[in-house]
Design a protein around this motif. Structure first.
Motif, short mmCIF file in Angstrom:
data_model
loop_
_atom_site.label_atom_id
_atom_site.label_comp_id
_atom_site.label_asym_id
_atom_site.label_seq_id
_atom_site.Cartn_x
_atom_site.Cartn_y
_atom_site.Cartn_z
N ARG A 166 25.17 10.86 92.33
CA ARG A 166 24.32 10.99 93.80
C ARG A 166 24.92 12.42 94.12
O ARG A 166 26.01 13.01 93.80
CB ARG A 166 24.77 9.98 94.66
CG ARG A 166 24.48 8.57 94.05
CD ARG A 166 24.80 7.53 94.90
NE ARG A 166 23.81 7.29 96.00
CZ ARG A 166 23.59 6.11 96.77
NH1 ARG A 166 24.73 5.03 96.72
NH2 ARG A 166 22.98 5.98 97.29
N LEU A 169 21.44 11.32 85.82
CA LEU A 169 21.04 12.31 86.82
C LEU A 169 20.14 11.58 88.13
O LEU A 169 19.07 11.23 87.55
CB LEU A 169 20.40 13.26 86.21
CG LEU A 169 19.94 14.62 87.13
CD1 LEU A 169 21.33 15.29 87.55
CD2 LEU A 169 18.91 15.63 86.25
N ASN A 170 20.60 11.31 89.11
CA ASN A 170 19.88 10.43 90.09
C ASN A 170 18.81 11.61 90.65
O ASN A 170 18.91 12.74 90.44
CB ASN A 170 20.75 10.00 91.07
CG ASN A 170 19.92 9.19 92.09
OD1 ASN A 170 19.09 8.27 91.39
ND2 ASN A 170 20.50 8.66 93.43
N GLN A 171 17.77 10.83 91.54
CA GLN A 171 17.00 11.91 92.19
C GLN A 171 17.54 12.81 93.16
O GLN A 171 18.65 12.69 93.72
CB GLN A 171 15.78 11.10 92.78
CG GLN A 171 16.19 10.28 93.84
CD GLN A 171 15.24 9.21 94.47
OE1 GLN A 171 14.18 9.58 94.41
NE2 GLN A 171 15.69 8.11 95.08
N PHE A 230 17.90 11.62 80.91
CA PHE A 230 18.79 11.89 82.30
C PHE A 230 20.18 11.58 81.97
O PHE A 230 20.99 11.55 83.02
CB PHE A 230 18.06 10.87 83.19
CG PHE A 230 16.66 10.92 83.39
CD1 PHE A 230 16.40 12.02 84.28
CD2 PHE A 230 15.68 10.19 82.87
CE1 PHE A 230 14.96 12.29 84.45
CE2 PHE A 230 14.25 10.46 83.12
CZ PHE A 230 13.90 11.67 84.06
N SER A 289 14.48 17.53 87.06
CA SER A 289 14.72 16.74 88.16
C SER A 289 15.20 15.40 87.77
O SER A 289 14.75 14.88 86.79
CB SER A 289 13.41 16.80 88.91
OG SER A 289 12.94 18.04 89.42
N GLY A 290 16.28 14.97 88.58
CA GLY A 290 16.74 13.74 88.64
C GLY A 290 15.65 12.30 88.58
O GLY A 290 14.54 12.52 89.23
N CYS A 291 16.18 11.54 88.13
CA CYS A 291 15.23 10.10 87.99
C CYS A 291 15.35 9.23 89.20
O CYS A 291 16.67 9.05 89.70
CB CYS A 291 15.59 9.37 86.79
SG CYS A 291 14.66 7.93 86.86
N ILE A 305 23.76 13.09 82.00
CA ILE A 305 24.61 14.22 82.11
C ILE A 305 25.74 14.42 81.33
O ILE A 305 26.63 13.25 81.50
CB ILE A 305 24.62 14.49 83.66
CG1 ILE A 305 23.42 14.73 84.40
CG2 ILE A 305 25.69 15.75 84.13
CD1 ILE A 305 22.62 15.98 83.97
N LYS A 334 19.20 19.51 87.29
CA LYS A 334 20.08 19.80 85.88
C LYS A 334 19.57 21.27 85.52
O LYS A 334 18.40 21.43 85.40
CB LYS A 334 20.07 18.88 84.95
CG LYS A 334 20.75 19.37 83.57
CD LYS A 334 20.53 18.54 82.29
CE LYS A 334 21.02 18.98 80.73
NZ LYS A 334 20.79 18.17 79.82
N LEU A 354 24.75 21.49 87.81
CA LEU A 354 23.89 20.54 88.53
C LEU A 354 23.48 21.22 90.29
O LEU A 354 24.36 21.98 90.41
CB LEU A 354 24.69 19.38 89.06
CG LEU A 354 25.07 18.34 87.48
CD1 LEU A 354 25.72 17.06 88.18
CD2 LEU A 354 23.45 17.95 86.98
#
Length: 414
Positions: A37, A85-87, A58, A17-19, A60, A91, A66
């Motif tokens: 995003r 990698l955003n929330q 995080f 999961s994205g941060c 990518i 991935k 994704l």
């Protein structure tokens, strides 16, 4: 499908999961690391950067898979430089010794997540949980078969991607042509572009639309048209068959009407509609309301009889002054699209009244020159249409392959 094994997806695939990066450190000035995003997933675009610290976990890379966790649950491969990698983005990556190949899983996810999306309740935007994926049990072929299926589907994806790039290339070429043809025109004697204003200022004159060739005029739509009208506003009753009725969403990538997508009304409603919009060959259908505002297409002889919704208008030109294909291309150009933006920029729901359309300014070369300009557009349009047809064909092939290969309808032998 007899030799397919039911597997617990959560045991066979890695998900990250994205941060939740601090939005206060987001910027568009390209300071820091590019940030992905949800809106960036499908086209691998980058318009946001993060200027804070981050973990390497995080990052990518090109080719990573994704999944967007809000909205339509899109699945795509990243095709750009390294980014964060955003929330609300997942991935998907290979788990060592797993019985699921991650490249096969990429294709598996597309119909799988559509089903999840269809059954997910929502009042506004739908949300995906990692649990929706990891809890599932699904049947999968042997890993060697998965790898071959992924290779087959990747091959058709490569063709589709190349075709999409070709379409973009030719559309950009046309955009450049539009600028030249609507500012310099064509010397009818030579069949070539006129010298530019910079090189031959004596060939040009001042107008409301800037410097234009001396024998051109700048007029308003009302002076070059016989009719600009729309149908009465009403909520139509739709049927499974009847007379096609066109809305902005029925225009395809090249602003042609896609009759396969449109809805139908009764003959009685259509005949009532014709009192105001009696469409003829060489009329223009111009969308004037909503998100699809500003699209235009030509009524051609091959088309079935059809109606238009109130969100579209019909334009009939004075043929002695203006050729319909010329006006159609002019409407698509920046010269006219900028005029549209000026009129609707302060309106909540974009809506062009007929009185506004009639006041739009248009360049008017002599009919002989319009014909030469039309030929140039027809040439590039033909190339773009062939590429679009090729794209549709390969998309259809891919859809059939996915249906056959991912369900075991056709067994893949290694």
């Amino acid at each position: 499908m007899n030799n397919w094994e039911e597997l617990h997806i959560g045991n066979e695939v890695n998900l990250l999961s994205g941060c939740p990066f601090d939005s206060k450190k987001f910027n568009i000035e390209k300071k820091g690391k590019p940030l992905i995003r949800i809106r960036d997933i499908l086209d691998s675009s980058i318009d946001t950067y993060f200027s804070g610290s981050y973990l390497e976990t995080f990052i990518i890379k090109n080719g990573d898979i994704l999944v967007g966790m809000d909205g339509d649950f899109h699945v795509a491969k990243w095709k750009n430089i390294d980014a964060l990698l955003n929330q609300r983005i997942l991935k998907v990556y290979q788990k060592r010794g797993a019985k699921i190949d991650v490249n096969y899983f990429y294709y598996f996810l597309q119909p799988f997540l559509k089903k999840v999306h269809d059954i997910t309740a929502a009042t506004t935007v739908k949300h995906l949980s990692t649990y929706d994926i990891t809890k599932a049990y699904q049947k999968f072929p042997k890993i060697e078969q998965q790898q071959k299926i992924a290779k087959i589907l990747n091959t058709i994806d490569t063709v589709i991607e190349k075709t999409e790039k070709a379409i973009t290339k030719y559309q950009n070429i046309k955009k450049g042509m539009m600028h030249d043809l609507f500012t310099r025109g064509i010397d009818v004697k030579t069949g070539q572009l006129r010298s530019s204003y910079k090189d031959a200022p004596e060939l040009y004159k001042e107008s409301e639309l800037g410097m234009i060739p001396k024998d051109w005029s700048a007029e308003i739509f009302d002076e070059v048209t016989l009719k600009v009208t729309d149908r009465d506003h009403f909520t139509p009753t739709y049927f499974d068959d009847g007379i096609p009725i066109i809305s902005p969403k029925d225009f395809d990538e090249n602003e042609k009407i896609s009759f396969a997508k449109c809805k139908y009304i009764s003959l009685k409603a259509h005949l009532y509609n014709r009192k105001k919009t009696d469409l003829e060959v060489d009329d223009l259908v111009f969308t004037r309301i909503g998100a699809g505002l500003g699209k235009v297409c030509l009524v051609e002889s091959w088309m079935p009889e059809f109606s238009i919704l109130h969100s579209a208008s019909m334009i009939r030109v004075k043929k002695e002054k203006m050729l319909a294909p010329f006006l159609m291309e002019y409407i698509k150009s920046d010269l006219l699209q900028r005029q549209i933006k000026v009129e609707v920029q302060s309106i909540g729901v974009p809506d062009l009244g007929l009185d506004k359309i009639k006041e739009f300014k248009v360049l008017v070369p002599k009919p002989e020159e319009q014909k030469e300009i039309i030929k140039k557009f027809e040439s590039i349009n033909s190339i773009i249409e062939k590429e679009i047809d090729s794209l549709k064909k390969h998309q259809k092939i891919k859809k059939g392959l996915m249906q056959d290969l991912l369900t075991g309808k056709i067994e893949v032998k290694v």
